[in-house]
Write a protein that holds these residues in place. Structure first.
Motif, short mmCIF file in Angstrom:
data_model
loop_
_atom_site.label_atom_id
_atom_site.label_comp_id
_atom_site.label_asym_id
_atom_site.label_seq_id
_atom_site.Cartn_x
_atom_site.Cartn_y
_atom_site.Cartn_z
N SER A 1 2.33 -5.96 6.49
CA SER A 1 1.85 -4.93 7.34
C SER A 1 1.98 -3.45 6.60
N GLN A 2 2.82 -3.35 5.53
CA GLN A 2 2.99 -2.08 4.96
C GLN A 2 2.24 -1.99 3.97
N ILE A 3 1.53 -2.99 3.35
CA ILE A 3 0.49 -2.76 2.14
C ILE A 3 -0.97 -2.79 2.40
N SER A 4 -1.64 -2.32 1.39
CA SER A 4 -3.14 -2.26 1.73
C SER A 4 -3.73 -3.73 1.58
N SER B 1 -0.31 1.60 3.48
CA SER B 1 -1.89 1.20 3.64
C SER B 1 -2.60 2.06 4.10
N ALA C 1 8.08 -4.91 0.20
CA ALA C 1 7.44 -4.17 1.36
C ALA C 1 6.95 -5.61 2.05
N TYR C 2 6.72 -5.43 3.38
CA TYR C 2 6.06 -6.58 4.28
C TYR C 2 4.51 -6.41 4.26
N GLY D 1 3.44 1.81 5.68
CA GLY D 1 3.74 2.69 4.77
C GLY D 1 2.67 3.07 3.95
N PRO E 1 3.55 -12.89 7.86
CA PRO E 1 3.95 -11.67 8.13
C PRO E 1 5.57 -11.35 8.01
#
Lengths: 254, 254
Positions: free
Chosen positions: A135-138, B254, A132-133, B252, A92
């Motif tokens: 937690s920021q992506i799907s 997700s 992006a981290y 962002g 993460p």
């Protein structure tokens, strides 16, 4: 390139002083450059088999041999095995790009690693999200990044433990197509675990059916890629495998 | 708006304090007026006394905290990685944790005299456990699934520590540092009870003996403001270093 030969593999766990046989005398040959799907219902020993293959656990009995196509390569180490887990398991605190470069710090210079990662960011369609981290992506993007991380590592054998199980229908279909494309273009040995029979038929050249820790069926899929799930041959193979699983369960119940 | 909300209660207290003092609702000796406190502050600033006391106290807090960190951080990491050692250290650490640092003052004076050492030791005792327990907790809470990723890529124990355990533990370490620094300030007055001739704690005690309640309040405000400023700076450093936590807040795509 490498394949795997599994002989008399057994794995037992002790749970509440009771001996649980997760795998019972598994014999299996996975040819190099092949795409093998292992299918079976929950608790049949699929994940245990994969964890033994990548060295995360030790077998109780039996041997796992890695075989090489090249004559000069007599033995390959565990480092030639890469695994994609059911969850993305991205770090993460690292960005998508850094996560994909994560296994490369030992073997590649930063410049080399950057070049490899850029290539796979493009292949996995994650170029826009490289900074992006997790937690920021799907979830689908994270799983693609996890697949990309393993591909960057460039192992001879890729093990996949139900990597698309938690994804939605459309994302799963996209990733299945991408995996097939990668298999066809790179010719890696892939062992893919799933509980979804349709997915197993769609992806695998060979389907191994596991039940109660035993191999109950090995089925070669004589269909060319890309496969259509609505063709008669596809449906017949799927039915045959489903019947094997259901039939075996009824037999055990009886 | 959130920042303004935080100032509502202090402003109300200031208003009550000012109005109450102006209307002589309480004895000016017990609660001196804000104007008297402001005048005392100005005098202490002009004479350079406040600055000198602050520098001495800061020096004690940072020295004590640095020593505590140097002991607590490695011990937390070692016990977190070698969990069997926890049983060995636990009874002794639990015993020390429950002894208030001020209770050890007489013994510390006997052992270390009335110089700087006992004051530093009191701050060390006060700030050791927040850093130690948070570091230990961070290592123990490190996701085993992430460690398996490192293992599957053939990481050594050292590589797993630097690449996975340490980054995963950082947020816990920073929480421990913030708590530890807060405890250091709390212990400061106790530390400066030990035959001190300078420091904010000494200034407060000296003012108490001279019945200068306005100076006592200046000292209390100085400790509160300094503690808050240092905590704020540490928080900013945490946010700068642990950007992935910031990412969590700004979800962002997700």
């Amino acid at each position: 390139m490498a394949g795997v030969k599994i002989s008399n593999l057994k794995k037992q766990y002790i749970v509440d002083k009771q001996r649980i046989h997760a795998l019972k005398n598994v014999n299996l040959t996975i040819p190099d450059g092949s795409f093998t799907t292992i299918v079976g219902k929950s608790g049949c020993g699929k994940t245990t088999l994969l964890r033994l293959l990548c060295g995360l656990e030790e077998p109780t009995e039996g041997v796992i041999e890695f075989t090489c196509r090249e004559e000069s390569c007599k033995e390959i180490s565990g480092k030639s095995v890469g695994i994609v887990f059911q969850e993305s398991r991205l770090m993460p605190w690292l960005t998508v790009k850094e996560n994909m470069a994560f296994p490369l710090f030992k073997t590649k210079s930063k410049k080399q690693a950057d070049k490899i990662v850029e290539e796979y960011l493009h292949i996995m369609g994650l170029g826009k999200f490289k900074n992006a981290y997790p937690s920021q992506i799907s979830g689908g993007m994270a799983q693609r990044a996890a697949v990309g991380r393993t591909l960057c590592y460039n192992p001879d054998i890729i093990l996949m433990d139900e990597p698309f199980a938690a994804l939605d229908y459309f994302t799963r279909n996209n990733l299945q197509e991408e995996i097939v494309k990668l298999f066809l273009s790179q010719g890696k040995t892939i062992v893919f675990i799933t509980h979804n029979v349709e997915e197993a038929v769609y992806l695998g050249e060979k389907i191994v059916v596991l039940n109660e820790g035993q191999v109950i069926m090995e089925h070669k899929v004589p269909l060319s890629y890309p496969r259509q799930s609505n063709t008669l041959d596809f449906i017949n193979i799927k039915e045959e495998i489903l019947n094997t699983i259901i039939g075996n369960r009824e037999k055990l119940n009886a | 708006m959130k920042k303004i909300i935080g100032w509502v209660i202090p402003i109300i207290i200031m208003l009550i304090w000012t109005i109450g003092s102006a209307l002589d609702l309480w004895n000016a000796y017990i609660i001196p007026s804000p104007i008297r406190v402001a005048q005392a502050t100005l005098r202490l600033i002009e004479s350079g006394m406040l600055f000198r006391h602050i520098v001495v106290s800061l020096n004690r807090v940072f020295t004590g905290f640095a020593v505590a960190f140097c002991l607590a951080f490695p011990l937390g990491i070692i016990l977190g990685m070698k969990t069997k050692l926890i049983q060995f250290f636990n009874p002794m650490l639990e015993f020390i944790r429950h002894v208030p640092p001020l209770a050890t003052v007489p013994m510390l004076i006997l052992w270390f005299g009335i110089g700087e050492t006992p004051k530093i030791v009191i701050i060390v005792l006060a700030s050791f456990f927040p850093v130690f327990l948070n570091t230990l907790n961070g290592v123990l809470c490190c996701d085993k699934k992430l460690l398996e990723v490192g293992e599957s890529f053939g990481f050594t124990s050292g590589e797993k520590f630097y690449k996975i355990i340490l980054p995963a533990t950082l947020p816990y370490i920073f929480v421990g540092m913030r708590l530890g620094l807060g405890y250091s300030w709390r212990a400061l007055i106790g530390a400066e009870l030990v035959a001190a001739s300078s420091g904010i704690g000494y200034m407060i005690l000296d003012a108490q003996q001279l019945s200068r309640t306005d100076v006592v309040i200046v000292g209390i405000l100085a400790i509160g403001i300094l503690g808050s400023v240092i905590d704020f700076l540490l928080l900013k450093l945490t946010e700068h270093l642990i950007t992935w936590k910031e990412g969590d807040k700004q979800r962002g795509w997700s």
